[in-house]
Design a protein around this motif. Structure first.
Motif, PDB file in Angstrom:
ATOM      1  N   LEU A 109       0.832  -1.200   0.000  1.00 21.39           N
ATOM      2  CA  LEU A 109       0.000   0.000   0.000  1.00 21.39           C
ATOM      3  C   LEU A 109       0.869   1.255   0.000  1.00 21.39           C
ATOM      4  CD1 LEU A 109      -2.856  -0.807   2.547  1.00 21.39           C
ATOM      5  CD2 LEU A 109      -2.755  -1.244   0.080  1.00 21.39           C
ATOM      6  N   ARG A 110       0.358   2.291  -0.657  1.00 17.34           N
ATOM      7  CA  ARG A 110       1.002   3.605  -0.644  1.00 17.34           C
ATOM      8  C   ARG A 110      -0.065   4.648  -0.322  1.00 17.34           C
ATOM      9  NH1 ARG A 110       1.816   7.342  -4.833  1.00 17.34           N
ATOM     10  NH2 ARG A 110       1.358   5.746  -6.395  1.00 17.34           N
ATOM     11  N   ALA A 111       0.100   5.293   0.826  1.00 23.84           N
ATOM     12  CA  ALA A 111      -0.833   6.353   1.237  1.00 23.84           C
ATOM     13  C   ALA A 111      -0.570   7.575   0.361  1.00 23.84           C
ATOM     14  CB  ALA A 111      -0.654   6.678   2.712  1.00 23.84           C
ATOM     15  N   GLU A 112      -1.330   7.693  -0.696  1.00 22.26           N
ATOM     16  CA  GLU A 112      -1.130   8.752  -1.674  1.00 22.26           C
ATOM     17  C   GLU A 112      -1.870  10.025  -1.306  1.00 22.26           C
ATOM     18  OE1 GLU A 112      -1.294   8.636  -6.410  1.00 22.26           O
ATOM     19  OE2 GLU A 112      -3.294   8.392  -5.527  1.00 22.26           O
ATOM     20  N   GLY A 113      -3.012   9.875  -0.616  1.00 25.61           N
ATOM     21  CA  GLY A 113      -3.834  11.052  -0.382  1.00 25.61           C
ATOM     22  C   GLY A 113      -4.572  11.028   0.939  1.00 25.61           C
ATOM     23  N   LEU A 114      -4.997  12.208   1.330  1.00 30.15           N
ATOM     24  CA  LEU A 114      -5.849  12.433   2.495  1.00 30.15           C
ATOM     25  C   LEU A 114      -6.899  13.435   2.058  1.00 30.15           C
ATOM     26  CD1 LEU A 114      -6.533  12.335   5.592  1.00 30.15           C
ATOM     27  CD2 LEU A 114      -4.934  14.266   5.834  1.00 30.15           C
ATOM     28  N   PHE A 115      -8.178  13.100   2.285  1.00 27.14           N
ATOM     29  CA  PHE A 115      -9.213  14.041   1.883  1.00 27.14           C
ATOM     30  C   PHE A 115     -10.349  14.083   2.894  1.00 27.14           C
ATOM     31  CE2 PHE A 115     -11.031  10.140   0.181  1.00 27.14           C
ATOM     32  CZ  PHE A 115     -12.401  10.310   0.290  1.00 27.14           C
ATOM     33  N   SER A 116     -11.049  15.192   2.855  1.00 28.00           N
ATOM     34  CA  SER A 116     -12.305  15.364   3.543  1.00 28.00           C
ATOM     35  C   SER A 116     -13.178  16.197   2.616  1.00 28.00           C
ATOM     36  CB  SER A 116     -12.113  16.049   4.906  1.00 28.00           C
ATOM     37  OG  SER A 116     -13.306  15.977   5.662  1.00 28.00           O
ATOM     38  N   HIS A 117     -14.356  16.559   3.082  1.00 26.13           N
ATOM     39  CA  HIS A 117     -15.292  17.261   2.216  1.00 26.13           C
ATOM     40  C   HIS A 117     -16.003  18.350   3.007  1.00 26.13           C
ATOM     41  CE1 HIS A 117     -17.728  17.374  -1.462  1.00 26.13           C
ATOM     42  NE2 HIS A 117     -18.758  17.638  -0.677  1.00 26.13           N
ATOM     43  N   PHE A 118     -15.947  19.566   2.495  1.00 27.27           N
ATOM     44  CA  PHE A 118     -16.676  20.652   3.141  1.00 27.27           C
ATOM     45  C   PHE A 118     -18.169  20.364   3.112  1.00 27.27           C
ATOM     46  CE2 PHE A 118     -13.038  23.626   2.065  1.00 27.27           C
ATOM     47  CZ  PHE A 118     -12.708  23.903   3.384  1.00 27.27           C
ATOM     48  N   ALA A 119     -18.812  20.469   4.255  1.00 29.88           N
ATOM     49  CA  ALA A 119     -20.248  20.212   4.343  1.00 29.88           C
ATOM     50  C   ALA A 119     -21.077  21.454   4.039  1.00 29.88           C
ATOM     51  CB  ALA A 119     -20.599  19.689   5.742  1.00 29.88           C
ATOM     52  N   ARG A 146       3.645  10.920  13.073  1.00 32.91           N
ATOM     53  CA  ARG A 146       3.782   9.460  13.047  1.00 32.91           C
ATOM     54  C   ARG A 146       4.574   8.975  11.837  1.00 32.91           C
ATOM     55  NH1 ARG A 146      -0.362  11.073  15.858  1.00 32.91           N
ATOM     56  NH2 ARG A 146      -1.210   9.797  17.553  1.00 32.91           N
ATOM     57  N   GLY A 147       5.136   9.907  11.073  1.00 34.51           N
ATOM     58  CA  GLY A 147       5.945   9.545   9.917  1.00 34.51           C
ATOM     59  C   GLY A 147       5.160   9.260   8.657  1.00 34.51           C
ATOM     60  N   VAL A 148       3.873   9.605   8.638  1.00 32.07           N
ATOM     61  CA  VAL A 148       3.037   9.374   7.459  1.00 32.07           C
ATOM     62  C   VAL A 148       2.939  10.689   6.686  1.00 32.07           C
ATOM     63  CG1 VAL A 148       0.787   8.620   6.598  1.00 32.07           C
ATOM     64  CG2 VAL A 148       1.731   7.600   8.689  1.00 32.07           C
ATOM     65  N   GLU A 149       3.693  10.765   5.608  1.00 32.28           N
ATOM     66  CA  GLU A 149       3.693  11.957   4.760  1.00 32.28           C
ATOM     67  C   GLU A 149       2.732  11.722   3.600  1.00 32.28           C
ATOM     68  OE1 GLU A 149       5.455  14.837   5.171  1.00 32.28           O
ATOM     69  OE2 GLU A 149       6.319  14.109   7.056  1.00 32.28           O
ATOM     70  N   ILE A 150       1.755  12.557   3.486  1.00 30.92           N
ATOM     71  CA  ILE A 150       0.732  12.426   2.450  1.00 30.92           C
ATOM     72  C   ILE A 150       1.054  13.408   1.316  1.00 30.92           C
ATOM     73  CG2 ILE A 150      -1.717  12.601   1.928  1.00 30.92           C
ATOM     74  CD1 ILE A 150      -1.148  10.375   3.915  1.00 30.92           C
ATOM     75  N   PRO A 151       1.351  12.905   0.122  1.00 30.47           N
ATOM     76  CA  PRO A 151       1.707  13.826  -0.957  1.00 30.47           C
ATOM     77  C   PRO A 151       0.547  14.608  -1.562  1.00 30.47           C
ATOM     78  CG  PRO A 151       1.877  11.549  -1.710  1.00 30.47           C
ATOM     79  CD  PRO A 151       1.548  11.508  -0.248  1.00 30.47           C
ATOM     80  N   ILE A 152      -0.669  14.052  -1.508  1.00 27.39           N
ATOM     81  CA  ILE A 152      -1.812  14.736  -2.110  1.00 27.39           C
ATOM     82  C   ILE A 152      -2.903  14.901  -1.052  1.00 27.39           C
ATOM     83  CG2 ILE A 152      -3.588  14.694  -3.906  1.00 27.39           C
ATOM     84  CD1 ILE A 152      -1.762  12.820  -5.506  1.00 27.39           C
TER      85      ILE A 152
END
Length: 180
Positions: A109-119, A146-152
């Motif tokens: 697995l590669r954690a490529e992104g982190l997202f949420s959504h404006f309500a 925690r060493g998790v760098e999210i590029p997008i």
């Protein structure tokens, strides 16, 4: 519309695996992110097709890791974070950040992104949206610790694009793409 915009969009966002596969069948080879829940039974096909699922449960991440291992590839995914839309996503807590760090360490697995959504970024009062953005930034910082760098990272939907400066690596234009 996807054919028209494929050279102008880095990604396409869809709500389901069915929509993602429809784009693939139409010849769209851009990265596709499923913004909704993807059943783990669909992960082998998602991996084969290069479709990125939203991950917000450890069990699903384990199933995605298994599908990637079976295919002999590393597959990208995006963490979904619930900052106030209350549909899907990890809660912005230390416990959730710990789980995300465990997920990011899974093989294949590669954690490529982190997202949420404006309500409510389309409302006159943007107080709630500002709180959502602050929560998003706080959780991103928890992951970095925690060493998790999210590029997008992406939070801005159509209303967010109109009401906030773009601070992240990607935006999700929806209804504004169609002229709303």
């Amino acid at each position: 519309i996807a054919r028209l915009l494929r050279s102008k969009c880095a990604f396409f966002g869809v709500s389901s695996m069915l929509e993602a596969l429809e784009l693939r069948r139409a010849g769209i080879d851009n990265p596709i992110l499923i913004l909704g829940h993807t059943p783990p039974a669909a992960f082998p096909e998602a991996v084969r097709q290069g479709i990125r699922p939203a991950i917000f449960r450890y069990e699903d991440a384990v199933a995605l890791s298994r599908a990637a291992a079976d295919a002999g590839v590393t597959t990208p995914f995006h963490f979904a974070l619930d900052t106030g839309m209350s549909r899907i996503g990890f809660q912005a807590t230390e416990d959730s950040a710990d789980i995300c760090a465990k997920i990011a360490a899974l093989p294949g697995l590669r954690a490529e992104g982190l997202f949420s959504h404006f309500a409510t970024a389309d409302c006159a009062d943007l107080t709630r949206s500002r709180r959502q953005a602050a929560l998003f930034d706080t959780f991103d910082a928890m992951l970095r610790i925690r060493g998790v760098e999210i590029p997008i990272r992406h939070l801005d939907n159509s209303a967010g694009l109109m009401n906030f400066p773009c601070r992240y690596e990607m935006v999700r234009s929806g209804i504004v793409t169609y002229g709303m």
